[in-house]
Design a protein around this motif. Structure first.
Motif, PDB file in Angstrom:
ATOM      1  N   ILE A   1       0.791  -1.394  -0.066  1.00  0.00           N
ATOM      2  CA  ILE A   1      -0.033   0.094  -0.196  1.00  0.00           C
ATOM      3  C   ILE A   1       0.868   1.407  -0.112  1.00  0.00           C
ATOM      4  O   ILE A   1       0.546   2.180  -0.574  1.00  0.00           O
ATOM      5  CB  ILE A   1      -1.035  -0.097   1.320  1.00  0.00           C
ATOM      6  N   ASP A   2       1.910   1.077   0.878  1.00  0.00           N
ATOM      7  CA  ASP A   2       2.963   2.588   0.877  1.00  0.00           C
ATOM      8  C   ASP A   2       3.577   2.715  -0.153  1.00  0.00           C
ATOM      9  O   ASP A   2       3.898   3.799  -0.480  1.00  0.00           O
ATOM     10  CB  ASP A   2       3.524   2.378   2.249  1.00  0.00           C
ATOM     11  N   GLU A   3       4.130   1.493  -0.708  1.00  0.00           N
ATOM     12  CA  GLU A   3       5.227   1.765  -1.751  1.00  0.00           C
ATOM     13  C   GLU A   3       4.917   1.427  -3.163  1.00  0.00           C
ATOM     14  O   GLU A   3       5.304   2.215  -4.025  1.00  0.00           O
ATOM     15  CB  GLU A   3       6.436   0.910  -1.264  1.00  0.00           C
ATOM     16  N   VAL A   4       3.982   0.522  -3.578  1.00  0.00           N
ATOM     17  CA  VAL A   4       3.801   0.358  -4.934  1.00  0.00           C
ATOM     18  C   VAL A   4       3.141   1.460  -5.236  1.00  0.00           C
ATOM     19  O   VAL A   4       2.177   2.183  -4.620  1.00  0.00           O
ATOM     20  CB  VAL A   4       2.824  -0.850  -4.964  1.00  0.00           C
ATOM     21  N   PRO A   5       3.415   2.059  -6.613  1.00  0.00           N
ATOM     22  CA  PRO A   5       2.656   3.117  -6.967  1.00  0.00           C
ATOM     23  C   PRO A   5       1.274   3.179  -7.331  1.00  0.00           C
ATOM     24  O   PRO A   5       1.035   2.043  -8.026  1.00  0.00           O
ATOM     25  CB  PRO A   5       3.646   3.816  -8.263  1.00  0.00           C
ATOM     26  N   ALA A   6       0.494   4.224  -7.200  1.00  0.00           N
ATOM     27  CA  ALA A   6      -0.715   4.191  -7.821  1.00  0.00           C
ATOM     28  C   ALA A   6      -0.704   4.288  -9.361  1.00  0.00           C
ATOM     29  O   ALA A   6       0.160   4.491  -9.773  1.00  0.00           O
ATOM     30  CB  ALA A   6      -1.599   5.322  -7.198  1.00  0.00           C
ATOM     31  N   PRO A   7      -1.888   3.974  -9.880  1.00  0.00           N
ATOM     32  CA  PRO A   7      -1.816   3.975 -11.307  1.00  0.00           C
ATOM     33  C   PRO A   7      -1.663   5.558 -11.783  1.00  0.00           C
ATOM     34  O   PRO A   7      -1.861   6.421 -11.306  1.00  0.00           O
ATOM     35  CB  PRO A   7      -3.317   3.562 -12.054  1.00  0.00           C
ATOM     36  N   SER A   8      -0.802   5.530 -12.883  1.00  0.00           N
ATOM     37  CA  SER A   8      -0.366   6.827 -13.376  1.00  0.00           C
ATOM     38  C   SER A   8      -0.693   6.936 -14.809  1.00  0.00           C
ATOM     39  O   SER A   8      -0.787   5.725 -15.373  1.00  0.00           O
ATOM     40  CB  SER A   8       1.178   7.051 -13.106  1.00  0.00           C
ATOM     41  N   PRO A   9      -0.378   8.235 -15.513  1.00  0.00           N
ATOM     42  CA  PRO A   9      -1.142   8.260 -16.816  1.00  0.00           C
ATOM     43  C   PRO A   9      -0.023   7.185 -17.724  1.00  0.00           C
ATOM     44  O   PRO A   9       1.271   7.198 -17.479  1.00  0.00           O
ATOM     45  CB  PRO A   9      -0.735   9.593 -17.080  1.00  0.00           C
ATOM     46  N   ARG A  10      -0.741   6.500 -18.236  1.00  0.00           N
ATOM     47  CA  ARG A  10      -0.187   5.650 -19.291  1.00  0.00           C
ATOM     48  C   ARG A  10       0.413   6.239 -20.506  1.00  0.00           C
ATOM     49  O   ARG A  10      -0.271   7.027 -21.287  1.00  0.00           O
ATOM     50  CB  ARG A  10      -0.872   4.282 -19.500  1.00  0.00           C
ATOM     51  N   LEU A  11       1.583   5.753 -21.105  1.00  0.00           N
ATOM     52  CA  LEU A  11       2.213   6.641 -22.479  1.00  0.00           C
ATOM     53  C   LEU A  11       1.437   5.798 -23.547  1.00  0.00           C
ATOM     54  O   LEU A  11       1.440   4.401 -23.565  1.00  0.00           O
ATOM     55  CB  LEU A  11       3.638   6.191 -22.354  1.00  0.00           C
ATOM     56  N   ASP A  12       1.078   6.400 -24.313  1.00  0.00           N
ATOM     57  CA  ASP A  12       0.487   6.185 -25.661  1.00  0.00           C
ATOM     58  C   ASP A  12       1.577   5.502 -26.601  1.00  0.00           C
ATOM     59  O   ASP A  12       2.889   5.792 -26.501  1.00  0.00           O
ATOM     60  CB  ASP A  12      -0.558   6.770 -26.351  1.00  0.00           C
ATOM     61  N   VAL A  13       1.235   5.204 -27.854  1.00  0.00           N
ATOM     62  CA  VAL A  13       2.237   4.714 -29.110  1.00  0.00           C
ATOM     63  C   VAL A  13       3.273   6.018 -29.237  1.00  0.00           C
ATOM     64  O   VAL A  13       4.476   5.801 -29.814  1.00  0.00           O
ATOM     65  CB  VAL A  13       1.784   4.282 -30.113  1.00  0.00           C
ATOM     66  N   THR A  14       2.724   7.153 -29.169  1.00  0.00           N
ATOM     67  CA  THR A  14       3.761   8.264 -29.277  1.00  0.00           C
ATOM     68  C   THR A  14       4.303   8.971 -27.935  1.00  0.00           C
ATOM     69  O   THR A  14       4.860   9.903 -28.241  1.00  0.00           O
ATOM     70  CB  THR A  14       2.757   9.479 -29.961  1.00  0.00           C
ATOM     71  N   ALA A  15       4.360   8.055 -26.867  1.00  0.00           N
ATOM     72  CA  ALA A  15       4.913   8.402 -25.754  1.00  0.00           C
ATOM     73  C   ALA A  15       4.312   9.555 -25.111  1.00  0.00           C
ATOM     74  O   ALA A  15       4.751  10.070 -24.189  1.00  0.00           O
ATOM     75  CB  ALA A  15       6.484   8.684 -25.939  1.00  0.00           C
ATOM     76  N   ALA A  16       2.948   9.950 -25.409  1.00  0.00           N
ATOM     77  CA  ALA A  16       2.336  10.981 -24.884  1.00  0.00           C
ATOM     78  C   ALA A  16       1.405  10.411 -23.501  1.00  0.00           C
ATOM     79  O   ALA A  16       0.806   9.229 -23.943  1.00  0.00           O
ATOM     80  CB  ALA A  16       1.495  11.691 -25.859  1.00  0.00           C
ATOM     81  N   PRO A  17       1.529  10.743 -22.563  1.00  0.00           N
ATOM     82  CA  PRO A  17       0.885  10.356 -21.496  1.00  0.00           C
ATOM     83  C   PRO A  17      -0.618  10.513 -21.577  1.00  0.00           C
ATOM     84  O   PRO A  17      -1.081  11.789 -21.869  1.00  0.00           O
ATOM     85  CB  PRO A  17       1.197  11.032 -19.988  1.00  0.00           C
TER      86      PRO A  17
END
Ligand code: G4P
Length: 544
Positions: free
Chosen positions: A286-302
């Motif tokens: 709970i404390d250390e695993v990161p929460a979901p973050s913006p995923r990169l698309d094929v152009t590397a844009a989050p």
């Protein structure tokens, strides 16, 4: 024609009033457990459910455990029954104001591509080690996948209730074999086999555990100040302090940045069987695993978390429910809020999919649910030709990178034994290929008559044979080939490679060319003697 339906594995049943995807994402912890068979993954999963208060759901997990331990043929029986190890996909439970999504890596002993794919949907992993064995073959392989994905990983040294290696030895094993820095968060008091409790290195406190019968209930814990612990645990305490002194000297302190970069692993000691250390481990997740973050698309844009709903498919499972003969594509939500009834778009084909029916899948049980958020897993039922690696979105288009496939190491030629069933054979092979059960390779000249089935683990062949026979009515015979190694190659290098002995070049259904070698020796020689030829290393491609 049946409408595509949605099944949700992991829902928002714990938070249906809250609707902000960013806030919901922040509450999610989505992770997988990796381990060598028998290290205690199933036991630990059960104990997580116990600590998460989801005990009522434990039955399914227990069932999977029985199947897991049985022989191959029994596993096939389990496959037929569609037990939880195949269908569960994710176990969701609340813990400390958070929603935990524990992704289930396939339970069979064999190594298969499914496990890799599940890891693509996780934000972190817990690596379970047997205190008596340290790093074992399968842990090593799975760890490599985590490393490749830079997946933060917490290590849990399990079975400390019985004799094993020394704690320092285990840390050394992790560091040497995995080339990663081991930073213990807890340190055991009492050698393996005489487990009293752990010292929380962050606070210096001693946490003493009490055994309960077979760990059926949460293990009582007593937090004891160092001074008192020294008096009560004399020798064990002194030894633990000695170990801690050593750690201090080498500076093995937790470094969040290194952990998030996949360069260091926090280590905890415990015993899943007796529940010792399980709470501390879950707290660390709970404390250390990161929460979901913006995923990169094929152009590397989050893709921002609060963008409209999107996700990518990491697993496809056909005929999970024999009564329905359906096909479910599991996707991880990457952004927005999934709502039952919304219309979504399949990025690869541009087709719209309806989501009138929403279900939660837990084992064989399905429930209608209303919503899912980033980090959750949603199952699309009968959604046309949605495949592994595909992106799905609402409103704003997005295309996430596919899931890399792995260079297969096992190859067999498949032939239908009843030529009257060739049509069914072809259809079945195409279906299994699409689902990623096996990779199908063809000789450009021979085509579908005798395709080569390629797999990362041999169990994939058994699943393929079983399904071809039972679902498609195509009895198939597999014959061995000489090949043991494969690499991606290209059209230019293919003719030269084909002309060499001990090498063949076959085409995968996505058009990629795979060069197969009889032995790693051939490959090494070729790489040094013909650097001009393309033979790409293990990871690669976006199959299927
Ligand atoms: P797996 O999913 O990783 O394959 O492992 P699983 O949890 O099934 O555990 C494998 C065996 O190790 C089981 O014993 C389990 O009880 C035991 N085990 C798991 N965690 C611990 C632990 O912390 N301490 C000890 N001493 N044993 C542990 P089994 O004999 O195969 O089955 P069972 O008769 O105990 O159910």
């Amino acid at each position: 024609m049946s409408l595509p339906r949605f099944a949700i594995s992991g829902s928002t049943r714990f938070a249906e009033q809250v609707q902000d995807p960013v806030a919901e994402a922040a509450r999610r912890r989505t992770f997988a457990i990796i381990s060598h068979p028998d290290a205690g993954k199933t036991t630990l999963t059960e104990k997580f459910l116990l600590y998460g208060g989801a005990l009522a759901r434990e039955a399914g997990a227990v069932k999977a455990r029985q199947g897991r331990r049985s022989a191959t043929s029994d596993w096939m029986a389990l496959e037929q029954q569609r037990g939880i190890s195949i269908t569960s996909t994710v176990l969701q439970f609340p813990y400390r104001e958070r929603v935990v999504n524990l992704l289930d890596t396939p339970g069979h002993r064999d190594f298969s591509e499914d496990t890799y794919r599940v890891l693509a949907a996780a934000d972190g992993a817990v690596m379970v080690l047997d205190a008596a064995k340290g790093i074992e073959a399968q842990t090593l392989k799975l760890f490599e996948v985590c490393r490749q994905r830079r997946l933060p990983m917490i290590s849990f040294v399990n079975k400390w209730d019985r004799p094993g290696l020394e704690a320092i030895e285990l840390l050394d094993d992790i560091e040497r074999r995995l080339d990663i820095v081991a930073t213990p968060l807890t340190w055991p008091v009492g050698i393996a086999g005489d487990f009293r409790g752990v010292i929380d290195r962050r606070s210096g406190e001693f946490i003493r555990f009490t055994r309960t019968a077979r760990g059926a209930t949460v293990a009582p814990e007593e937090v004891i100040a160092p001074g008192r612990a020294a008096g009560e645990e004399s020798t064990a305490w002194a030894e633990a302090q000695e170990g801690l002194g050593l750690l201090q000297a080498v500076g093995a302190d937790f470094d969040e940045e290194a952990f998030l970069a996949g360069e260091a692993t926090p280590v905890l000691f415990g015993s899943a069987l007796t529940n010792f250390g399980v709470r501390l481990l879950l707290d660390a997740v709970i404390d250390e695993v990161p929460a979901p973050s913006p995923r990169l698309d094929v152009t590397a844009a989050p893709r921002p978390l609060d963008a409209p709903f999107s996700g990518f498919v990491f697993k496809v499972q056909a005929n999970m429910d024999p009564a329905h003969r359906d096909r479910i594509a599991f996707l991880r939500v990457c952004s927005g809020r999934f709502e039952r009834g919304m219309v979504v778009t399949h990025a690869r084909t541009g087709k719209h999919l309806g989501t009138k029916y929403a279900h939660q899948v837990f084992g064989q049980e399905r429930e209608t649910v209303e919503a899912a958020y980033p980090g959750d897993v949603v199952g699309l039922v009968n959604a046309g030709d949605v495949r592994i690696g595909d992106s799905i979105y609402a409103a704003e288009p997005v295309d996430f990178p596919g899931i890399p496939s792995f260079a297969p190491e096992h190859f067999k030629v498949a032939r239908v034994t009843d030529t009257g069933r060739f049509k069914q054979f072809r259809k079945g092979v195409a279906q299994l290929d699409e689902e990623g059960v096996i990779q199908v390779l063809r000789d450009d000249d021979i085509g579908d008559q005798a395709p080569v089935f390629a797999a990362v683990g041999p169990m994939q062949f058994e699943v393929a044979l079983h399904r071809l026979r039972n679902e498609f009515g195509a009895p198939v015979e597999l014959s061995s080939t000489r090949y043991t190694v494969s690499r991606l190659t290209d059209e230019e290098s293919a003719p030269r490679l084909r002309s060499m002995s001990g090498v063949d070049v076959l085409r995968r259904s996505d058009g990629a060319l795979l060069a197969l070698f009889e032995s790693p020796y051939w490959l090494d020689r070729l790489e040094s003697e013909h650097p001009e030829l393309t033979v790409e290393p293990a990871f690669g491609g976006n199959h299927p």
